[in-house]
Design a protein around this motif. Structure first.
Motif, PDB file in Angstrom:
ATOM      1  N   ASP A   3       0.816  -1.228   0.000  1.00  8.27           N
ATOM      2  CA  ASP A   3       0.000   0.000   0.000  1.00  8.27           C
ATOM      3  C   ASP A   3       0.843   1.268   0.000  1.00  8.27           C
ATOM      4  OD1 ASP A   3      -2.309  -1.634   0.229  1.00  8.27           O
ATOM      5  OD2 ASP A   3      -2.002  -1.759   2.381  1.00  8.27           O
ATOM      6  N   THR A  44       2.202   4.718  -0.873  1.00  6.90           N
ATOM      7  CA  THR A  44       1.774   5.968  -1.498  1.00  6.90           C
ATOM      8  C   THR A  44       2.856   7.014  -1.262  1.00  6.90           C
ATOM      9  OG1 THR A  44      -0.589   5.513  -1.232  1.00  6.90           O
ATOM     10  CG2 THR A  44       0.046   7.807  -1.518  1.00  6.90           C
ATOM     11  N   GLU A  72       0.648   5.390  -5.845  1.00 11.71           N
ATOM     12  CA  GLU A  72      -0.573   5.263  -5.060  1.00 11.71           C
ATOM     13  C   GLU A  72      -0.932   3.797  -4.846  1.00 11.71           C
ATOM     14  OE1 GLU A  72      -4.958   7.473  -4.947  1.00 11.71           O
ATOM     15  OE2 GLU A  72      -3.641   7.663  -6.679  1.00 11.71           O
ATOM     16  N   ASP A  73      -0.990   3.390  -3.572  1.00 16.09           N
ATOM     17  CA  ASP A  73      -1.449   2.044  -3.165  1.00 16.09           C
ATOM     18  C   ASP A  73      -0.729   0.926  -3.916  1.00 16.09           C
ATOM     19  OD1 ASP A  73      -3.291   3.125  -1.363  1.00 16.09           O
ATOM     20  OD2 ASP A  73      -4.786   3.378  -2.937  1.00 16.09           O
ATOM     21  N   GLY A 119       1.958   3.421   3.862  1.00 19.80           N
ATOM     22  CA  GLY A 119       2.435   2.159   3.333  1.00 19.80           C
ATOM     23  C   GLY A 119       3.641   1.611   4.067  1.00 19.80           C
ATOM     24  N   ARG A 151      -0.063   4.151 -10.462  1.00 23.48           N
ATOM     25  CA  ARG A 151      -0.858   3.003 -10.023  1.00 23.48           C
ATOM     26  C   ARG A 151      -0.478   1.759 -10.810  1.00 23.48           C
ATOM     27  NH1 ARG A 151      -5.127   4.588  -6.730  1.00 23.48           N
ATOM     28  NH2 ARG A 151      -5.971   2.483  -6.938  1.00 23.48           N
TER      29      ARG A 151
END
Length: 599
Positions: free
Chosen positions: A22, A24, A38-39, A81, A247
């Motif tokens: 996760d 970010t 992101e994630d 994260g 992403r």
């Protein structure tokens, strides 16, 4: 157990040496923090090569910097994260002091541009021993010997002498080998390679990739490879993560990704990759009177030295080069860095000192004054490699596109504005973008602006010097399509300069291969790229990475004799290569050994 076994589920469960969960990463902007990664979640399995692939701005390098604890703070930071090593050590939020013990010892990194990573005022030996001593890899007495062994491990020639040299005294490939030696100095578990071959010639790139693979086998290192080159992905990866706008778009074993990509973006990315040997046939242009006629072109630069600062040697950048280009035709000049191809482009525009004969649209350039060159330059324009560096950051792009028209007195007032708007539409931009500045455009859009500026004077010849090498593959394909369309409609002649053989295959009608300032082979695209005859041409083609994981690239062919240098003592000249016509229009230089014996 191999990474492939882990992927199929056979044997024991795969052992992650690094787990990202996760993740970010946010950067500060005037409008507030914006995520650039992101994630993102993935595991790096022991012994495998995992590739993070994607275009510029996809978050690849920011992910690597986050893992290494090298994010440019306070501009960028890990917003959330976890980044965890196999023993449970959490890297996210670790202090600089603690990270220094992990860097080099457990995780190390090869950066994209070695010249910005190496210290220009320290010798190679000093920089290697500094890393060894800083991380306690050996004693001070052992450090010089260990540094020498490291250079030998990465196959640097004359390693003992290189230890005493400075970075500027080494070639790009040698500097990258030094960076690999530094990265492996403390035998890390994980090696992060961030675009390690992007700035290198295709042959040097192949050698560096072979070296990374060999060292990985010998040391059992796990590799996280970051690249936008899908040929490199196919050749190096066990698994691939495709990133887009920070992403994760898709993750898959490399064979699965190339055979059946699941997402539309991955399919588009792979479809945009130029493939050597897959270019469609090009109609043969009607042979009209040549618009470019070059004979005996020679460019030499003096090297001064000594107390009196006298000329002691010369760089023989270009030696007795002949070629012609017809309207609507593309001649591609290919070769490694330093072969003289860009120098030829500059000579054609009067930007480099030259001797010989250059005719542009029938006008002889030899002996013309700067004032006399001005009308000739209306017929020949240049598109440079880096559109960001080609544009003035302080001027609107519309003003820059219209500047050639003003300088040459071709338009003013409303006529000038109308012409600028037409040029913007011509390259796929809108009139509403005319009053913006270069930083407000993407790299592909900036190159379109440079093309519009080159077209402003309705030239008959365009010199395109590595004009798509700095672009992502999808943008590269769009720019190449635009250039082809403009050529068909305007009858433009292109001198297309590149070291990318797959791109050359897409655009060229004829190809001229250069080495050390001379053409060693020339002919049609099919003759030179499909049936190469000169050893140097075959060497270039053997090194091209193929975007197909089932393809096994042959070992890069050995060089025919010594590499050679374009620098020679004053009064000493290179042997002029004799050319033989091996088929109609296909000319090949006699081998270097034959040329030397003939001399």
């Amino acid at each position: 157990m191999t990474a492939a076994t882990a992927e199929t589920g056979r044997g024991d469960a795969p052992r992650p040496v690094l787990s990202v969960r996760d993740l970010t990463v946010a950067v500060a902007t005037p409008g507030g923090a914006q995520p650039v990664v992101e994630d993102l979640s993935f595991d790096l399995i022991a012994g495998e090569t995992l590739c993070l692939a994607g275009e510029s701005g996809s978050g690849k390098s920011m992910t690597a910097l986050a893992i290494m604890g090298l994010l440019p703070q306070p501009t960028a930071r890990i917003a959330q994260g976890s980044i965890r090593l196999a023993d449970g050590t959490e890297l996210a939020g670790l202090s600089d002091r603690a990270l220094r013990k992990i860097r080099a010892n457990r995780i190390s990194m090869i950066f994209q541009e070695p010249m910005t990573s190496l210290n220009p005022v320290l010798t190679i030996g000093t920089q290697l021993t500094e890393v060894l001593l800083e991380h306690g890899a050996c004693s001070r007495a052992e450090a010089p010997g260990r540094a020498l062994d490291l250079l030998r491990d990465v196959r640097i020639t004359d390693a003992a002498r290189r230890l005493k040299q400075y970075p500027h005294e080494l070639s790009g490939g040698m500097r990258q080998r030094v960076m690999i030696a530094i990265a492996l100095a403390c035998d890390p578990e994980i090696l992060i390679a961030d675009e390690p071959t992007t700035a290198l010639d295709v042959t040097v790139q192949a050698e560096i990739l072979d070296l990374i693979r060999t060292l990985q086998r010998e040391h059992g290192t796990t590799v996280l490879m970051i690249t936008h080159d899908m040929g490199v992905v196919a050749e190096m990866a066990d698994r691939v993560i495709v990133l887009r706008h920070g992403r994760q778009e898709e993750t898959a074993p490399v064979h699965q990704l190339f055979a059946a990509p699941r997402t539309a973006y991955a399919r588009e990315l792979l479809a945009a990759v130029p493939r050597l040997g897959h270019a469609p046939a090009r109609p043969v242009p009607e042979r009209l009177p040549d618009v470019v006629d070059v004979e005996g072109l020679t460019v030499r630069y003096p090297i001064r030295g000594g107390i009196a600062n006298r000329v002691q040697a010369q760089v023989h950048a270009v030696e007795n080069v002949d070629f012609r280009i017809a309207p609507g035709e593309t001649l591609a000049l290919v070769g490694e860095s330093g072969c003289g191809k860009s120098t030829i482009g500059k000579a054609l525009l009067g930007l480099a000192p030259w001797t010989g004969s250059i005719r542009i649209a029938g006008q002889q350039m030899q002996g013309l004054s700067p004032k006399g060159l001005k009308p000739v330059r209306r017929n020949i324009q240049m598109i440079f490699q880096d559109p960001g560096a080609s544009l003035d950051a302080r001027m609107t792009v519309g003003r820059q596109v219209g500047e050639p028209l003003v300088v040459h007195g071709q338009a003013r007032g409303s006529e000038l504005q109308d012409r600028i708007e037409w040029l913007f539409r011509r390259v796929g931009l809108t009139p509403e973008q005319i009053d913006r500045y270069p930083h407000e455009f993407s790299g592909g859009q900036r190159q379109r602006i440079c093309i519009a500026r080159a077209l402003a004077l309705r030239p008959r010849v365009i010199v395109a010097d590595e004009c798509v090498s700095a672009l992502d593959v999808s943008i590269q394909a769009q720019v190449l399509d635009l250039l082809r369309e403009l050529q068909q409609e305007e009858g433009l002649a292109y001198l297309f300069i590149s070291h990318d053989m797959a791109v050359i295959d897409q655009v060229a009608d004829r190809v001229a291969v250069m080495n050390l300032g001379q053409i060693v082979e020339t002919g049609s695209r099919e003759q030179v790229l499909r049936t190469p005859m000169h050893p140097y041409t075959r060497r270039l083609l053997s090194a091209v990475p193929i975007p197909d994981p089932n393809h096994v690239r042959p070992a890069v062919l050995a060089r025919d004799g010594e590499v050679g240098s374009p620098v020679r003592p004053l009064g000493q000249h290179p042997v002029r290569l004799e050319m033989d016509e091996v088929a109609p229009g296909h000319w090949v230089a006699r081998s270097d050994a034959a040329a030397r014996s003939a001399a």
